[in-house]
Write an enzyme that holds these catalytic residues in place. Structure first.
Site, PDB file in Angstrom:
ATOM      1  N   LEU A 212     -40.184 -33.143 -46.443  1.00 53.90           N
ATOM      2  CA  LEU A 212     -39.282 -32.040 -46.791  1.00 53.90           C
ATOM      3  C   LEU A 212     -39.458 -30.805 -45.921  1.00 53.90           C
ATOM      4  O   LEU A 212     -38.511 -30.035 -45.756  1.00 53.90           O
ATOM      5  CB  LEU A 212     -39.435 -31.690 -48.273  1.00 53.90           C
ATOM      6  CG  LEU A 212     -39.029 -32.818 -49.229  1.00 53.90           C
ATOM      7  CD1 LEU A 212     -39.268 -32.417 -50.668  1.00 53.90           C
ATOM      8  CD2 LEU A 212     -37.579 -33.223 -49.015  1.00 53.90           C
ATOM      9  N   HIS A 213     -40.631 -30.619 -45.332  1.00 56.58           N
ATOM     10  CA  HIS A 213     -40.802 -29.435 -44.490  1.00 56.58           C
ATOM     11  C   HIS A 213     -39.977 -29.529 -43.201  1.00 56.58           C
ATOM     12  O   HIS A 213     -39.787 -28.525 -42.522  1.00 56.58           O
ATOM     13  CB  HIS A 213     -42.284 -29.164 -44.193  1.00 56.58           C
ATOM     14  CG  HIS A 213     -42.909 -30.128 -43.240  1.00 56.58           C
ATOM     15  ND1 HIS A 213     -43.992 -29.785 -42.470  1.00 56.58           N
ATOM     16  CD2 HIS A 213     -42.635 -31.412 -42.931  1.00 56.58           C
ATOM     17  CE1 HIS A 213     -44.345 -30.821 -41.724  1.00 56.58           C
ATOM     18  NE2 HIS A 213     -43.545 -31.808 -42.002  1.00 56.58           N
ATOM     19  N   ASP A 214     -39.464 -30.717 -42.891  1.00 52.31           N
ATOM     20  CA  ASP A 214     -38.631 -30.900 -41.702  1.00 52.31           C
ATOM     21  C   ASP A 214     -37.200 -30.405 -41.889  1.00 52.31           C
ATOM     22  O   ASP A 214     -36.466 -30.272 -40.914  1.00 52.31           O
ATOM     23  CB  ASP A 214     -38.544 -32.387 -41.328  1.00 52.31           C
ATOM     24  CG  ASP A 214     -39.855 -32.946 -40.815  1.00 52.31           C
ATOM     25  OD1 ASP A 214     -40.759 -32.165 -40.465  1.00 52.31           O
ATOM     26  OD2 ASP A 214     -39.982 -34.182 -40.775  1.00 52.31           O
TER      27      ASP A 214
ATOM     28  N   GLU B 274     -42.170 -24.337 -43.748  1.00 56.10           N
ATOM     29  CA  GLU B 274     -43.179 -24.494 -44.793  1.00 56.10           C
ATOM     30  C   GLU B 274     -42.785 -23.565 -45.931  1.00 56.10           C
ATOM     31  O   GLU B 274     -42.207 -22.502 -45.715  1.00 56.10           O
ATOM     32  CB  GLU B 274     -44.566 -24.139 -44.254  1.00 56.10           C
ATOM     33  CG  GLU B 274     -44.991 -24.939 -43.037  1.00 56.10           C
ATOM     34  CD  GLU B 274     -45.072 -26.444 -43.255  1.00 56.10           C
ATOM     35  OE1 GLU B 274     -45.046 -26.909 -44.408  1.00 56.10           O
ATOM     36  OE2 GLU B 274     -45.152 -27.167 -42.252  1.00 56.10           O
TER      37      GLU B 274
END
Length: 139
Positions: A35-37, A105
């Site tokens: 998900l940080h992508d 992040e």
């Protein structure tokens, strides 16, 4: 594809697909460093697909959840001499995500907003190793 040659086991199945379109029905979905992508809208789409996948599972007695292994950036107000290097490293990763991808992040408050936007009712965050956290999200 990285997972192409991996063998399924009794309780784990590898499935190829597009997480923006469909996530197969399951008791749990694991998203490790995924998900940080992605930006918030993209994360919300992925999380909604994950919620559909675990909500469509009708086994009795199973706890359905999405399991996320990712970073949770600490609140800047809680930074002290002891954890300042960790916070600095988190910020470097944050910048890396913003420069190289559409993601970033996130702190706990940002994660909570994503979970709420995707229709989840509860979550739990557990620090596990270094910069990584285990986040359990419940429908």
């Amino acid at each position: 594809m990285f997972f192409a040659g991996l063998q399924d086991s009794g309780n784990l199945k590898y499935v190829r697909g597009d997480m923006f379109e469909d996530v197969p029905v399951a008791d749990a979905v694991l998203l490790k460093s995924i998900l940080h992508d992605w930006n918030d809208d993209e994360c919300s789409r992925i999380l909604k697909r994950c919620k559909e996948a675990i909500s469509n599972q009708h086994k009795r007695g199973t706890i359905k959840k999405v399991i996320i292994v990712d970073m949770v950036v600490m609140d800047s107000e809680k930074v002290n001499e002891e954890n300042s290097k960790t916070f600095e490293t988190q910020l470097f990763f944050h910048m890396l995500m913003m420069v190289g991808l559409t993601g970033r992040e996130r702190g706990e408050e940002e994660w909570a907003k994503l979970f709420c936007a995707a229709g989840f009712s509860d979550y739990k965050i557990i620090p596990i190793s270094g910069l990584r956290f285990l986040i359990e999200v419940y429908p």
